[in-house]
Design a protein around this motif. Structure first.
Motif, mmCIF file in Angstrom:
data_model
loop_
_atom_site.group_PDB
_atom_site.id
_atom_site.type_symbol
_atom_site.label_atom_id
_atom_site.label_comp_id
_atom_site.label_asym_id
_atom_site.label_seq_id
_atom_site.Cartn_x
_atom_site.Cartn_y
_atom_site.Cartn_z
ATOM 1 N N SER B 91 0.871 -1.165 0.000
ATOM 2 C CA SER B 91 0.000 0.000 0.000
ATOM 3 C C SER B 91 0.913 1.221 0.000
ATOM 4 O O SER B 91 1.881 1.272 0.742
ATOM 5 N N ALA B 92 0.585 2.221 -0.853
ATOM 6 C CA ALA B 92 1.472 3.395 -0.933
ATOM 7 C C ALA B 92 1.070 4.472 0.057
ATOM 8 O O ALA B 92 1.630 5.563 0.050
ATOM 9 N N THR B 93 0.095 4.158 0.893
ATOM 10 C CA THR B 93 -0.354 5.151 1.867
ATOM 11 C C THR B 93 0.484 5.039 3.129
ATOM 12 O O THR B 93 0.482 4.009 3.801
ATOM 13 N N CYS B 94 1.216 6.110 3.429
ATOM 14 C CA CYS B 94 2.091 6.126 4.591
ATOM 15 C C CYS B 94 1.270 5.861 5.853
ATOM 16 O O CYS B 94 0.169 6.391 6.000
ATOM 17 N N THR B 95 1.822 5.051 6.740
ATOM 18 C CA THR B 95 1.074 4.724 7.952
ATOM 19 C C THR B 95 1.120 5.861 8.957
ATOM 20 O O THR B 95 0.437 5.825 9.967
ATOM 21 N N HIS B 96 1.925 6.867 8.676
ATOM 22 C CA HIS B 96 1.976 8.012 9.587
ATOM 23 C C HIS B 96 0.744 8.893 9.392
ATOM 24 O O HIS B 96 -0.233 8.722 10.104
ATOM 25 N N ASP B 120 11.914 -0.107 4.584
ATOM 26 C CA ASP B 120 12.820 -0.891 3.740
ATOM 27 C C ASP B 120 12.009 -1.542 2.617
ATOM 28 O O ASP B 120 10.791 -1.354 2.518
ATOM 29 N N LEU B 121 12.675 -2.314 1.781
ATOM 30 C CA LEU B 121 11.974 -2.853 0.617
ATOM 31 C C LEU B 121 11.078 -4.040 0.982
ATOM 32 O O LEU B 121 10.475 -4.652 0.100
ATOM 33 N N LYS B 122 11.012 -4.356 2.269
ATOM 34 C CA LYS B 122 10.021 -5.331 2.701
ATOM 35 C C LYS B 122 8.823 -4.624 3.328
ATOM 36 O O LYS B 122 7.950 -5.245 3.925
ATOM 37 N N GLY B 123 8.846 -3.279 3.267
ATOM 38 C CA GLY B 123 7.720 -2.509 3.796
ATOM 39 C C GLY B 123 7.806 -2.210 5.275
ATOM 40 O O GLY B 123 6.897 -1.614 5.837
ATOM 41 N N GLN B 124 8.919 -2.629 5.917
ATOM 42 C CA GLN B 124 9.062 -2.365 7.354
ATOM 43 C C GLN B 124 9.470 -0.913 7.588
ATOM 44 O O GLN B 124 10.362 -0.416 6.907
ATOM 45 N N ASN B 125 8.827 -0.279 8.568
ATOM 46 C CA ASN B 125 9.206 1.095 8.906
ATOM 47 C C ASN B 125 10.568 1.059 9.589
ATOM 48 O O ASN B 125 10.737 0.400 10.605
ATOM 49 N N ARG B 132 3.881 2.006 11.805
ATOM 50 C CA ARG B 132 3.632 0.618 11.398
ATOM 51 C C ARG B 132 4.241 0.369 10.029
ATOM 52 O O ARG B 132 4.454 1.318 9.270
ATOM 53 N N PRO B 133 4.469 -0.932 9.694
ATOM 54 C CA PRO B 133 4.902 -1.240 8.327
ATOM 55 C C PRO B 133 3.774 -0.975 7.320
ATOM 56 O O PRO B 133 2.617 -0.885 7.708
ATOM 57 N N LEU B 134 4.137 -0.874 6.058
ATOM 58 C CA LEU B 134 3.133 -0.724 5.001
ATOM 59 C C LEU B 134 2.413 -2.052 4.798
ATOM 60 O O LEU B 134 3.011 -3.117 4.938
ATOM 61 N N ASP B 135 1.135 -1.984 4.463
ATOM 62 C CA ASP B 135 0.391 -3.222 4.181
ATOM 63 C C ASP B 135 0.922 -3.839 2.891
ATOM 64 O O ASP B 135 1.142 -3.146 1.902
ATOM 65 N N GLU B 136 1.089 -5.168 2.938
ATOM 66 C CA GLU B 136 1.662 -5.813 1.763
ATOM 67 C C GLU B 136 0.577 -6.291 0.797
ATOM 68 O O GLU B 136 -0.523 -6.645 1.211
ATOM 69 N N TYR B 137 0.877 -6.264 -0.487
ATOM 70 C CA TYR B 137 0.007 -6.822 -1.520
ATOM 71 C C TYR B 137 0.747 -7.986 -2.176
ATOM 72 O O TYR B 137 1.957 -8.109 -2.063
ATOM 73 N N ARG B 138 -0.034 -8.808 -2.884
ATOM 74 C CA ARG B 138 0.578 -9.966 -3.503
ATOM 75 C C ARG B 138 0.868 -9.656 -4.976
ATOM 76 O O ARG B 138 0.042 -9.036 -5.647
#
Ligand code: FES
Lengths: 355, 152
Positions: B91-96, B120-125, B132-138
């Motif tokens: 998800s490109a929506t920042c969790t902040h 990081d490139l795994k979506g971890q903040n 929070r980390p970014l929500d992942e998509y498949r």
């Protein structure tokens, strides 16, 4: 034969009795002392507000609200309409100068303790207008529907959404839905041109009426024999002269630094680098950065918002808890609080601007 | 005020009754006026088109070490192809505070311009304010097509 203006005056006077008003103006005096200069900033704010109303109405003749129309219509105003660029630039610049003048006016009233009895209502309506002014700025910022405004509105409304309990409904109310979309634009447009001006005008009416009725506040240390100057025409003419000056400054700023329009907002583009809130929100924004993410399991942001709201409320209610001036002593405590607030706001704004 | 039967007499009672009756009437009237206005202010829920997967493009057209924003229903999703050619999507929506993030090739991170948040490139903040980390998509590669779908 009497001159025309005299006959016109007599015609009105016969019907509504202007005599009392003229007598009142003739008897009105403004105290003269070393803090007199601060009396002018209320007038400057008023003048800038009048400019905002005038240029705002003009812009309204061409502006179109809506996701597909807003940006294009502002582009049309600045590129095709004769002097459109000037009117828009003046509107944006005057908005900023208005907030600045209101800041100065508010702090000068605070430091001279002009809010003390019997002027509590004047202070409260003034504070209300100050907050309305900030909301005017926030809502007007979105209207050109450009990239910066789009993200600023996202962030701003999201912060409102962080308030415990009422946050979420407030956010949805402000956005007109879950996300910032064309619905948000319509809402902000409505706030900006109808709701806010309506409430503001009522506050302004009360504020000015009270200022006229109660006269200018005198500094606490003033003795009985204070120097004065007649309001009419001496003070009024000085006021007008200053207005002329402000108008010139405004014109220079608007012409030399025309307000940018930027790129059209796109919900599917990344936030651009270097994005920043308007300068008058910068200090709050910067402050939020220094609050740790979590304090005793409370969200840092939430805490920040609560602290700011509490501070704003205390500030607004200062005439009611200021014991020092009530006792008639010239207290130092509130002066220190005020100085701390000013130093804090200025330094955080500078740090935010540079970072 | 004169009361014939004393303070608790029928006249007082009648007056009390009238007071409550009229007071209640005013309150009910206010409610009847204000309720529709307040209800009007709440935006109606719009039926969102449920999107389960979208086509993001052809694999051959997506450069290595790049990030693009893809429209997923009405939400932005960021599709990233890393240096080894693997594709991931978040998800490109920042969790902040809701800004839209971007891929920074120079830093090798997902970056949010609003308050300098980094993932990081795994979506971890990894730094900055995001909580929070970014929500992942498949990401599914079907032949040449790159598809993005919700994680189940
Ligand atoms: S919105 Fe992304 S870091 Fe604040």
């Amino acid at each position: 034969m009497k001159p025309v203006w005299k006959r016109l005056y007599d015609w009105v006077d016969e019907r509504v009795e202007l005599g009392g008003l003229v007598e009142f103006l003739g008897k009105k005096y403004v105290p003269v002392h070393r803090h007199s200069i601060w009396y002018y900033f209320g007038g400057v704010s008023l003048f800038l507000f009048i400019i905002q109303v005038t240029t705002g109405i003009l812009l309204l003749l061409y502006y179109k609200s809506g996701e597909e129309l807003a940006f294009e219509s502002v582009q049309f105003i600045t590129s095709k309409v004769q002097f459109g660029w000037l009117i828009r630039s003046v509107h944006s610049w005057a908005a900023n100068l208005f907030i600045l003048a209101a800041f100065i006016h508010m702090f000068s009233v605070y430091f001279t303790r002009a809010y003390r009895k019997p002027r509590e209502i004047t202070w409260i309506t003034g504070m209300l207008m100050f907050f309305l002014g900030l909301f005017f700025g926030f809502s007007g910022y979105l209207l050109p529907w450009n990239e910066l405004a789009f993200f600023a509105t996202k962030v701003g409304t999201d912060i409102a959404g962080a308030i415990p309990i009422i946050g979420k409904p407030v956010m949805i109310f402000l956005r007109g839905g879950e996300d910032v979309t064309g619905a948000t634009l319509s809402r902000m447009f409505g706030f900006h041109i109808a709701i806010l001006p309506g409430i503001f005008s009522v506050c302004l009416g009360i504020h000015l009426l009270l200022v006229q009725r109660q006269g200018m506040s005198e500094p606490e240390e003033s003795g009985k024999d204070m120097k004065t100057m007649p309001f009419f025409p001496n003070f009024l003419l000085r006021d007008l002269l200053l207005w002329l000056l402000v108008m010139n400054v405004l014109a220079i700023l608007a012409v030399i630094f025309p307000w940018e329009l930027g790129h059209k907002a796109d919900a599917f583009a990344s936030a651009p680098a270097g994005i920043k809130p308007e300068w008058y929100f910068l200090f709050m924004f910067q402050m939020l950065k220094y609050i740790p993410a979590k304090i005793l399991s409370i969200d840092g942001e939430v805490l920040g918002i609560l602290v700011f709201s509490a501070a704003g409320l205390l500030w607004t209610l200062v005439p009611f808890w200021d014991r020092e001036t009530k006792r008639g002593t010239r207290g130092r405590f509130l002066t220190y609080v005020g100085i701390a607030a000013v130093v804090c706001i200025i330094s955080l704004t500078i740090v935010g601007w540079l970072s | 005020m004169t009361s014939e039967v004393g303070p608790t007499g029928p006249k007082e009672n009648r007056r009390d009754f009238l007071k409550y009756f009229l007071g209640g009437g005013v309150v009910a009237w206010l409610g009847a006026v204000l309720y529709p206005i307040l209800a009007f202010l709440i935006p109606p829920k719009q039926g969102e088109v449920e999107v389960t997967s979208v086509k993001a493009g052809k694999l051959g057209e997506i450069e290595k070490e790049s990030g693009t924003i893809v429209r997923f229903g009405n939400k932005p999703v960021i599709l990233i192809r890393n240096s080894s050619g693997e594709c991931v999507a978040f998800s490109a929506t920042c969790t902040h505070l809701d800004c839209t993030v971007q891929y920074r090739k120079d830093l090798g991170v997902i970056w949010c311009a609003c308050h300098n948040g980094r993932y990081d490139l795994k979506g971890q903040n990894i730094s900055g304010p995001p909580p929070r980390p970014l929500d992942e998509y498949r990401v599914i590669i079907q032949g040449e097509d790159v598809l993005i779908s919700k994680k189940v």
